[in-house]
Design a protein around this motif. Sequence first.
Motif, PDB file in Angstrom:
ATOM      1  N   ARG A 183       0.930  -1.268   0.017  1.00 34.18           N
ATOM      2  CA  ARG A 183       0.021  -0.116  -0.128  1.00 34.18           C
ATOM      3  C   ARG A 183       0.824   1.167   0.105  1.00 34.18           C
ATOM      4  O   ARG A 183       1.986   1.079   0.647  1.00 34.18           O
ATOM      5  N   VAL A 184       0.297   2.277  -0.615  1.00 33.61           N
ATOM      6  CA  VAL A 184       0.896   3.423  -0.747  1.00 33.61           C
ATOM      7  C   VAL A 184      -0.124   4.762  -0.517  1.00 33.61           C
ATOM      8  O   VAL A 184      -1.217   4.528  -1.342  1.00 33.61           O
ATOM      9  N   LEU A 185       0.128   5.482   0.740  1.00 31.07           N
ATOM     10  CA  LEU A 185      -0.983   6.287   1.028  1.00 31.07           C
ATOM     11  C   LEU A 185      -0.489   7.658   0.502  1.00 31.07           C
ATOM     12  O   LEU A 185       0.740   8.289   0.576  1.00 31.07           O
ATOM     13  N   LEU A 186      -1.397   8.485  -0.169  1.00 26.65           N
ATOM     14  CA  LEU A 186      -1.421   9.763  -0.670  1.00 26.65           C
ATOM     15  C   LEU A 186      -2.246  10.722   0.203  1.00 26.65           C
ATOM     16  O   LEU A 186      -3.256  10.655   0.439  1.00 26.65           O
ATOM     17  N   TYR A 187      -1.467  11.833   0.426  1.00 28.30           N
ATOM     18  CA  TYR A 187      -1.978  12.914   1.276  1.00 28.30           C
ATOM     19  C   TYR A 187      -1.795  14.348   0.634  1.00 28.30           C
ATOM     20  O   TYR A 187      -0.990  14.968   1.014  1.00 28.30           O
ATOM     21  N   MET A 188      -2.467  14.467  -0.525  1.00 28.60           N
ATOM     22  CA  MET A 188      -2.149  15.689  -1.471  1.00 28.60           C
ATOM     23  C   MET A 188      -3.466  16.210  -1.803  1.00 28.60           C
ATOM     24  O   MET A 188      -4.542  15.791  -1.616  1.00 28.60           O
ATOM     25  N   GLY A 189      -3.299  17.419  -2.468  1.00 25.36           N
ATOM     26  CA  GLY A 189      -4.597  18.186  -3.043  1.00 25.36           C
ATOM     27  C   GLY A 189      -4.631  17.933  -4.578  1.00 25.36           C
ATOM     28  O   GLY A 189      -4.242  16.894  -5.161  1.00 25.36           O
ATOM     29  N   ALA A 190      -5.550  18.931  -5.168  1.00 25.84           N
ATOM     30  CA  ALA A 190      -5.606  18.502  -6.802  1.00 25.84           C
ATOM     31  C   ALA A 190      -4.592  18.851  -7.368  1.00 25.84           C
ATOM     32  O   ALA A 190      -4.314  20.081  -8.242  1.00 25.84           O
ATOM     33  N   VAL A 191      -3.516  18.071  -7.471  1.00 21.95           N
ATOM     34  CA  VAL A 191      -2.020  18.451  -8.250  1.00 21.95           C
ATOM     35  C   VAL A 191      -1.745  17.351  -8.935  1.00 21.95           C
ATOM     36  O   VAL A 191      -2.201  16.183  -8.714  1.00 21.95           O
ATOM     37  N   PRO A 192      -1.076  17.601 -10.278  1.00 23.36           N
ATOM     38  CA  PRO A 192      -0.633  16.414 -11.287  1.00 23.36           C
ATOM     39  C   PRO A 192      -0.108  15.203 -10.505  1.00 23.36           C
ATOM     40  O   PRO A 192      -0.197  14.236 -10.898  1.00 23.36           O
ATOM     41  N   GLU A 193       0.888  15.718  -9.693  1.00 27.96           N
ATOM     42  CA  GLU A 193       1.765  14.606  -8.857  1.00 27.96           C
ATOM     43  C   GLU A 193       0.902  13.597  -8.203  1.00 27.96           C
ATOM     44  O   GLU A 193       1.252  12.432  -8.000  1.00 27.96           O
ATOM     45  N   ALA A 207       0.600  -1.954  -6.930  1.00 27.79           N
ATOM     46  CA  ALA A 207       0.624  -1.745  -5.380  1.00 27.79           C
ATOM     47  C   ALA A 207      -0.804  -1.091  -5.428  1.00 27.79           C
ATOM     48  O   ALA A 207      -1.644  -0.591  -6.379  1.00 27.79           O
ATOM     49  N   VAL A 208      -1.347  -0.947  -4.175  1.00 28.05           N
ATOM     50  CA  VAL A 208      -2.654  -0.429  -3.955  1.00 28.05           C
ATOM     51  C   VAL A 208      -2.548   0.859  -3.089  1.00 28.05           C
ATOM     52  O   VAL A 208      -2.038   1.075  -2.046  1.00 28.05           O
ATOM     53  N   HIS A 209      -3.032   1.909  -3.682  1.00 26.13           N
ATOM     54  CA  HIS A 209      -3.018   3.236  -3.277  1.00 26.13           C
ATOM     55  C   HIS A 209      -4.252   3.662  -2.657  1.00 26.13           C
ATOM     56  O   HIS A 209      -5.498   3.290  -2.920  1.00 26.13           O
ATOM     57  N   SER A 210      -3.931   4.555  -1.592  1.00 26.35           N
ATOM     58  CA  SER A 210      -5.077   5.199  -0.779  1.00 26.35           C
ATOM     59  C   SER A 210      -4.963   6.618  -0.589  1.00 26.35           C
ATOM     60  O   SER A 210      -4.092   6.927  -0.045  1.00 26.35           O
ATOM     61  N   VAL A 211      -5.921   7.305  -1.293  1.00 25.62           N
ATOM     62  CA  VAL A 211      -5.780   8.626  -1.450  1.00 25.62           C
ATOM     63  C   VAL A 211      -6.590   9.263  -0.264  1.00 25.62           C
ATOM     64  O   VAL A 211      -7.769   8.807  -0.099  1.00 25.62           O
ATOM     65  N   VAL A 212      -5.979   9.993   0.467  1.00 26.02           N
ATOM     66  CA  VAL A 212      -6.771  10.668   1.624  1.00 26.02           C
ATOM     67  C   VAL A 212      -6.841  12.056   1.506  1.00 26.02           C
ATOM     68  O   VAL A 212      -5.860  12.823   1.175  1.00 26.02           O
TER      69      VAL A 212
END
Length: 754
Positions: free
Chosen positions: A183-193, A206-211
Amino acid sequence: MSLNRAYLRLPLARPRAARPAKPLLSARNIRSHSLLTSLCSSPARHARVLSTSRLLLRGSAISDASCKLYMQEAIRQRSLRDPEGFWMEAQQAIDWIEPPTRALEIPDPDRPHKVKWFPDGKLNVCYNALDRHVRNGRAQQTALIYDSPVTGVVAKYTYSQLLHRVKQAATMLRSNGVKKGDRVLLYMGAVPEAIVTMLACARLGAVHSVVFGGFASSELAKRIEDCCPVVVVSSSCGIEGMDKTVPYKPLLDGALQMCKHKPQKVIVLQRPRLVAELNPGEESWQDAVDSIPDSSLYHGYEAVMSDDPLYILYTSGTTGVPKGVVRPSGGHAVVLQYTMERMYACKPGQVYWSASDLGWILGHSYICYGPLINGSTTVLFEGKPIGTPDPSAFYRVMAEHKVNTFFTAPTALMILRREDPHGEYRKKYNLAHVKAIFLAGERCLPEIQRWWARHISGVDDTGLSVHHIGTPVRNVVSDNWWQTETGSPLTGIQVGLSEDGSKLPPIKYGSAGMPVQGVDLRVLRIKDEFDEDTEVDAHPEEAARGEIGNIVIKLPLPPGIMNTLWNDDERFYKAYFCRFPGFYDTGDTGMVDSEGYVHILSRADDIINVAAHRISTSSIEEVVVEHSEIAECCVVARPHAIKGSVPVVIAVCKHHRPWQTVEQIKDDIVASIRERVGPFASVYRQNVVFVDRLPKTRSGKVLRKMIRSMISCAMHNLSSQCPVPTPATIEEEAVKAEVWSAIVAWLETASESK
């Protein structure tokens, strides 16, 4: 022969008898009189709509012989009658590493909710979103448009450029130990990255989880602890307005201090407006990703089974523990490809814009994956409908980027209607190229939908309940309904099926359209003898046409819908399948009208029981927002010693000075509700409360549960400090204090008898 025409040649199923209709108004079945009027009155106007296909809930989707069968319903009937053949044809639009040999499998007949779609197929979702388009001639087509009025940046990435960026991010993740299934957790806003990282995870299996960026440390910690990410990727801050910056890094640091699980690596995208201080071992995105040379890139991609998870997306749980919705890879890819052109009328090469954030389901399905799998151009917007810089933001983006299909929440339209009631900002832009505009997130009240349609298309449907789609199809404004759990629409009008508007069902204002392919939607009767939160209804009864009940989907569910909750298969069953055996419980209430249109009225806990009369809060809200001085409102229950509950109207006036006094507005609202809903609704002028703003989530939903809890608490404790916990999803905490003060002031003068 095209897929659609092949479907239409199949014979129709034999109709079954419909159950006798119950009286439209009864103690068990109370609705808005305005809604009933729109469905039952004015025979001349509605004779045209009677040709719409009729959905008999006891069978599946059957039309009367005298009725015209629209393409959408014919396709749906075939999908229910022959799911194997239907979905095996649909899956051919995806590039598989190992193509599936069958569509569906239910390993255990005693657990029909555990269906596997394309069980022996292998694919890579990132390859389907990028590589195949680069190889098939779209390398130089724009894949992603990043439009950020809050930073003054507009950037465009071709499919080739986006693929290169994704390979860089995948290389970084691999170097930090991420492998298939991690798992990879993302803690980001509305950005291309953020999109780059999501696709890089899919590339590696891999399994992403966007917070959603800005979640409080405690809520972020729950999600980290639950999914145990190997890597966390964060932004240094979020930019939520022209002058509003939210530091993310301190919130992430606080969350990691609370967690027993520690990720192996933290990567931080340093945004120029606020550069964060990094802890030992942490690395900036600029150093970890941007600096990777071409010679070091990982060019491969992992094959995953169709049922393997693509991502985890957390949604709120009633116990306070978030539910990690798990999305299966193969079924999701097939359905997104299918819906992009048929539902949302967006072809490869055309521009699709969802005005959402990547932290919500709309961002996953129809900012990141859907448009790219389809070979379209997707718009990532970092801004608001107003204040960035003014109420022209939506119109500017649609015009500047030649948007073909636009998607937003009804709440955004309410805000625009409040700020620009006469559509003056709209007049500055040419939107003739816009084919379709879709709404989802909450029920779109008819007045709001008509207002938006009037200013977008110039068609004035004031007072009408039905809008017939013209030819060619242009500027259609349609509501559709789906959930985080489903990942794609359950109902709607499939605008992309034809350029001939006569072949499409008319738009019925206030409805969420009709069921779509694979969805066997039923309405089950609400029974007084059951505790709706805990009991199992072993013998559910289907409601009559026009009767409000519990919206359910008969099993098996179509592909793409969640296949479990992360680390909690038992909760998955109990939350969604236990209450009505053989059905998926959506948690929503509504009805199917006589023409087969689905009306989603409210969540099950938003039904108010007033002296044994069940009333949908939505039916009252529909009446309130038609008042000329009301911008938006919500209706919640107030406990009442005699009637059990009575409705409370929380309303926001338009910003201009009302030509009526507040007391006159209250009287008008009460009179309209008595006339249109009925005296039994028990709406009194003492229970109409005005506030400056409604508390909302970052996705635009009104926090009704919080308001209900506030009223309940304030009835026993008129403290200056609100004792109700602040929801993690609230957009602006200051609004909570404003509403609490208004509720306290109201209860100090409101009489218990009313």
